[in-house]
Scaffold this motif. Sequence first.
Motif, PDB file in Angstrom:
ATOM      1  N   ARG A 259      40.262 -19.130 -39.096  1.00 46.67           N
ATOM      2  CA  ARG A 259      41.477 -20.497 -38.494  1.00 46.67           C
ATOM      3  C   ARG A 259      40.797 -21.375 -39.350  1.00 46.67           C
ATOM      4  NH1 ARG A 259      40.488 -19.706 -32.677  1.00 46.67           N
ATOM      5  NH2 ARG A 259      39.148 -21.711 -32.907  1.00 46.67           N
ATOM      6  N   LYS A 260      41.258 -22.145 -40.288  1.00 47.19           N
ATOM      7  CA  LYS A 260      40.887 -23.190 -40.948  1.00 47.19           C
ATOM      8  C   LYS A 260      40.491 -24.263 -40.270  1.00 47.19           C
ATOM      9  CE  LYS A 260      45.089 -26.258 -40.650  1.00 47.19           C
ATOM     10  NZ  LYS A 260      46.373 -27.033 -41.351  1.00 47.19           N
ATOM     11  N   ASN A 261      40.126 -24.531 -38.908  1.00 47.10           N
ATOM     12  CA  ASN A 261      39.856 -26.086 -38.486  1.00 47.10           C
ATOM     13  C   ASN A 261      38.684 -24.999 -37.577  1.00 47.10           C
ATOM     14  OD1 ASN A 261      40.956 -24.371 -36.209  1.00 47.10           O
ATOM     15  ND2 ASN A 261      42.282 -26.039 -34.863  1.00 47.10           N
ATOM     16  N   GLN A 262      37.849 -24.111 -37.763  1.00 51.61           N
ATOM     17  CA  GLN A 262      36.699 -23.333 -37.330  1.00 51.61           C
ATOM     18  C   GLN A 262      35.999 -23.821 -37.280  1.00 51.61           C
ATOM     19  OE1 GLN A 262      37.015 -19.062 -37.182  1.00 51.61           O
ATOM     20  NE2 GLN A 262      36.681 -18.564 -35.191  1.00 51.61           N
ATOM     21  N   LEU A 263      34.771 -24.539 -36.817  1.00 54.75           N
ATOM     22  CA  LEU A 263      33.492 -24.878 -37.424  1.00 54.75           C
ATOM     23  C   LEU A 263      32.191 -24.043 -36.352  1.00 54.75           C
ATOM     24  CD1 LEU A 263      32.404 -27.566 -38.550  1.00 54.75           C
ATOM     25  CD2 LEU A 263      32.420 -28.923 -36.592  1.00 54.75           C
ATOM     26  N   ILE A 264      31.189 -23.796 -37.546  1.00 56.54           N
ATOM     27  CA  ILE A 264      29.959 -22.997 -36.938  1.00 56.54           C
ATOM     28  C   ILE A 264      28.930 -24.140 -36.309  1.00 56.54           C
ATOM     29  CG2 ILE A 264      28.310 -22.188 -37.444  1.00 56.54           C
ATOM     30  CD1 ILE A 264      30.294 -19.713 -39.274  1.00 56.54           C
ATOM     31  N   CYS A 265      28.760 -24.647 -35.226  1.00 56.11           N
ATOM     32  CA  CYS A 265      27.686 -25.452 -35.244  1.00 56.11           C
ATOM     33  C   CYS A 265      25.635 -25.085 -35.801  1.00 56.11           C
ATOM     34  CB  CYS A 265      27.243 -25.185 -33.777  1.00 56.11           C
ATOM     35  SG  CYS A 265      26.435 -26.559 -33.246  1.00 56.11           S
ATOM     36  N   GLU A 266      25.996 -26.514 -36.646  1.00 63.45           N
ATOM     37  CA  GLU A 266      24.583 -26.032 -37.410  1.00 63.45           C
ATOM     38  C   GLU A 266      23.768 -26.827 -36.992  1.00 63.45           C
ATOM     39  OE1 GLU A 266      25.409 -26.486 -41.844  1.00 63.45           O
ATOM     40  OE2 GLU A 266      27.517 -25.550 -41.056  1.00 63.45           O
ATOM     41  N   ILE A 267      24.076 -27.554 -35.365  1.00 63.95           N
ATOM     42  CA  ILE A 267      22.752 -28.620 -35.071  1.00 63.95           C
ATOM     43  C   ILE A 267      21.504 -28.276 -34.264  1.00 63.95           C
ATOM     44  CG2 ILE A 267      23.911 -30.957 -36.093  1.00 63.95           C
ATOM     45  CD1 ILE A 267      25.153 -31.330 -33.309  1.00 63.95           C
ATOM     46  N   ASP A 268      20.457 -28.539 -34.031  1.00 62.68           N
ATOM     47  CA  ASP A 268      19.501 -28.468 -32.590  1.00 62.68           C
ATOM     48  C   ASP A 268      19.823 -29.424 -31.930  1.00 62.68           C
ATOM     49  OD1 ASP A 268      18.024 -30.363 -33.705  1.00 62.68           O
ATOM     50  OD2 ASP A 268      17.072 -28.968 -34.408  1.00 62.68           O
ATOM     51  N   ASP A 269      19.079 -29.218 -30.624  1.00 62.98           N
ATOM     52  CA  ASP A 269      19.518 -29.975 -29.345  1.00 62.98           C
ATOM     53  C   ASP A 269      19.042 -31.073 -29.789  1.00 62.98           C
ATOM     54  OD1 ASP A 269      20.539 -28.155 -27.895  1.00 62.98           O
ATOM     55  OD2 ASP A 269      18.186 -27.334 -26.879  1.00 62.98           O
ATOM     56  N   PHE A 270      18.208 -31.801 -30.906  1.00 67.47           N
ATOM     57  CA  PHE A 270      17.711 -32.966 -30.899  1.00 67.47           C
ATOM     58  C   PHE A 270      18.177 -33.761 -31.864  1.00 67.47           C
ATOM     59  CE2 PHE A 270      15.061 -35.091 -33.935  1.00 67.47           C
ATOM     60  CZ  PHE A 270      14.618 -36.281 -33.098  1.00 67.47           C
ATOM     61  N   GLU A 271      19.212 -32.873 -32.508  1.00 66.75           N
ATOM     62  CA  GLU A 271      20.214 -33.740 -33.615  1.00 66.75           C
ATOM     63  C   GLU A 271      21.479 -34.257 -32.977  1.00 66.75           C
ATOM     64  OE1 GLU A 271      19.227 -32.009 -37.990  1.00 66.75           O
ATOM     65  OE2 GLU A 271      20.238 -30.911 -36.083  1.00 66.75           O
ATOM     66  N   ALA A 272      21.084 -33.024 -32.273  1.00 69.65           N
ATOM     67  CA  ALA A 272      23.061 -33.803 -30.552  1.00 69.65           C
ATOM     68  C   ALA A 272      22.073 -34.778 -29.654  1.00 69.65           C
ATOM     69  CB  ALA A 272      23.236 -32.670 -30.196  1.00 69.65           C
ATOM     70  N   ASP A 273      21.037 -34.714 -29.342  1.00 70.23           N
ATOM     71  CA  ASP A 273      21.400 -36.270 -28.372  1.00 70.23           C
ATOM     72  C   ASP A 273      20.988 -37.580 -29.362  1.00 70.23           C
ATOM     73  OD1 ASP A 273      20.083 -36.871 -26.429  1.00 70.23           O
ATOM     74  OD2 ASP A 273      18.184 -37.077 -26.895  1.00 70.23           O
ATOM     75  N   GLU A 274      20.544 -37.026 -30.452  1.00 65.26           N
ATOM     76  CA  GLU A 274      20.460 -38.401 -31.543  1.00 65.26           C
ATOM     77  C   GLU A 274      21.875 -39.059 -31.702  1.00 65.26           C
ATOM     78  OE1 GLU A 274      17.830 -40.170 -32.395  1.00 65.26           O
ATOM     79  OE2 GLU A 274      17.313 -39.299 -31.182  1.00 65.26           O
ATOM     80  N   VAL A 275      23.502 -37.938 -31.905  1.00 65.68           N
ATOM     81  CA  VAL A 275      24.395 -37.993 -32.460  1.00 65.68           C
ATOM     82  C   VAL A 275      24.875 -39.039 -31.056  1.00 65.68           C
ATOM     83  CG1 VAL A 275      26.646 -37.267 -32.775  1.00 65.68           C
ATOM     84  CG2 VAL A 275      24.611 -36.757 -33.900  1.00 65.68           C
ATOM     85  N   ARG A 276      24.437 -38.165 -29.703  1.00 67.32           N
ATOM     86  CA  ARG A 276      25.060 -38.822 -28.744  1.00 67.32           C
ATOM     87  C   ARG A 276      24.627 -39.974 -28.312  1.00 67.32           C
ATOM     88  NH1 ARG A 276      23.200 -39.038 -24.215  1.00 67.32           N
ATOM     89  NH2 ARG A 276      21.107 -38.860 -24.216  1.00 67.32           N
ATOM     90  N   LYS A 277      23.080 -40.464 -28.989  1.00 64.09           N
ATOM     91  CA  LYS A 277      22.982 -41.903 -28.589  1.00 64.09           C
ATOM     92  C   LYS A 277      23.611 -42.901 -29.160  1.00 64.09           C
ATOM     93  CE  LYS A 277      18.068 -40.205 -27.446  1.00 64.09           C
ATOM     94  NZ  LYS A 277      16.131 -39.869 -28.037  1.00 64.09           N
ATOM     95  N   ILE A 278      23.800 -42.615 -30.802  1.00 72.42           N
ATOM     96  CA  ILE A 278      24.553 -43.004 -31.624  1.00 72.42           C
ATOM     97  C   ILE A 278      26.119 -43.691 -30.498  1.00 72.42           C
ATOM     98  CG2 ILE A 278      25.876 -43.672 -33.599  1.00 72.42           C
ATOM     99  CD1 ILE A 278      23.430 -42.596 -34.568  1.00 72.42           C
ATOM    100  N   ILE A 279      26.451 -42.682 -30.324  1.00 70.52           N
ATOM    101  CA  ILE A 279      28.216 -42.801 -29.409  1.00 70.52           C
ATOM    102  C   ILE A 279      27.817 -43.409 -28.458  1.00 70.52           C
ATOM    103  CG2 ILE A 279      30.021 -41.409 -28.372  1.00 70.52           C
ATOM    104  CD1 ILE A 279      29.407 -39.482 -29.946  1.00 70.52           C
ATOM    105  N   ILE A 280      26.980 -43.706 -27.747  1.00 68.49           N
ATOM    106  CA  ILE A 280      26.374 -44.494 -26.449  1.00 68.49           C
ATOM    107  C   ILE A 280      26.444 -45.801 -27.131  1.00 68.49           C
ATOM    108  CG2 ILE A 280      25.024 -44.966 -24.369  1.00 68.49           C
ATOM    109  CD1 ILE A 280      25.010 -41.766 -24.075  1.00 68.49           C
ATOM    110  N   ASP A 281      25.654 -46.032 -27.696  1.00 72.22           N
ATOM    111  CA  ASP A 281      24.959 -47.641 -28.341  1.00 72.22           C
ATOM    112  C   ASP A 281      26.393 -48.056 -29.108  1.00 72.22           C
ATOM    113  OD1 ASP A 281      23.324 -49.329 -29.753  1.00 72.22           O
ATOM    114  OD2 ASP A 281      23.497 -48.671 -31.194  1.00 72.22           O
ATOM    115  N   LEU A 282      26.703 -47.054 -29.424  1.00 70.14           N
ATOM    116  CA  LEU A 282      28.456 -47.816 -29.607  1.00 70.14           C
ATOM    117  C   LEU A 282      29.393 -47.851 -28.882  1.00 70.14           C
ATOM    118  CD1 LEU A 282      28.975 -45.746 -32.788  1.00 70.14           C
ATOM    119  CD2 LEU A 282      28.396 -48.524 -32.893  1.00 70.14           C
ATOM    120  N   LYS A 283      29.621 -47.785 -27.269  1.00 67.95           N
ATOM    121  CA  LYS A 283      30.784 -47.855 -26.279  1.00 67.95           C
ATOM    122  C   LYS A 283      30.110 -49.013 -25.839  1.00 67.95           C
ATOM    123  CE  LYS A 283      32.355 -45.175 -22.993  1.00 67.95           C
ATOM    124  NZ  LYS A 283      33.039 -43.685 -22.537  1.00 67.95           N
TER     125      LYS A 283
END
Length: 144
Positions: free
Chosen positions: A59-83
């Motif tokens: 499928r063209k929209n298939q994506l494999i996760c390449e980030i770990d728990d720490f990186e995901a947590d940092e992205v989540r922090k940015i999303i919460i900060d923006l919200k």
Amino acid sequence: MNAMVKVMDWSKFTAEEWFKQYGAYIQTCRMKSGNEPDSLGVNQIYWLICENNKGAAPRKNQLICEIDDFEADEVRKIIIDLKYSSRICDSAKAAVKLFIEKNVRGMSLRQMEHEFQLGRTALDSMIFAGKYFLNGHDKRLRIN
């Protein structure tokens, strides 16, 4: 005691790719549902499934996760900060929210039209504005 401090490498992906990777991370966490079958990682399970499905078109929209728990947590922090940030006006928050929703959830403009009850042109321009606002607001995230 020497504690090792992890530092986030934001140059690894663009802003869109970080949010897409975060969406893939969320999906893998849902797939795990608390227990990894036979101590295999989710990406290993994915590759085993791919080996089994030889001949099937990927499928063209298939994506494999390449980030770990720490990186995901940092992205989540940015999303919460923006919200919840009081430094961002409501219209910019709406544009950034649409940009994040599109990338994290992997939504098409058509799906977004139905969910958010907005026209395709308005959605497209708000996503574009959210992308550039985010780039100006947070210098760690780069756009292409």
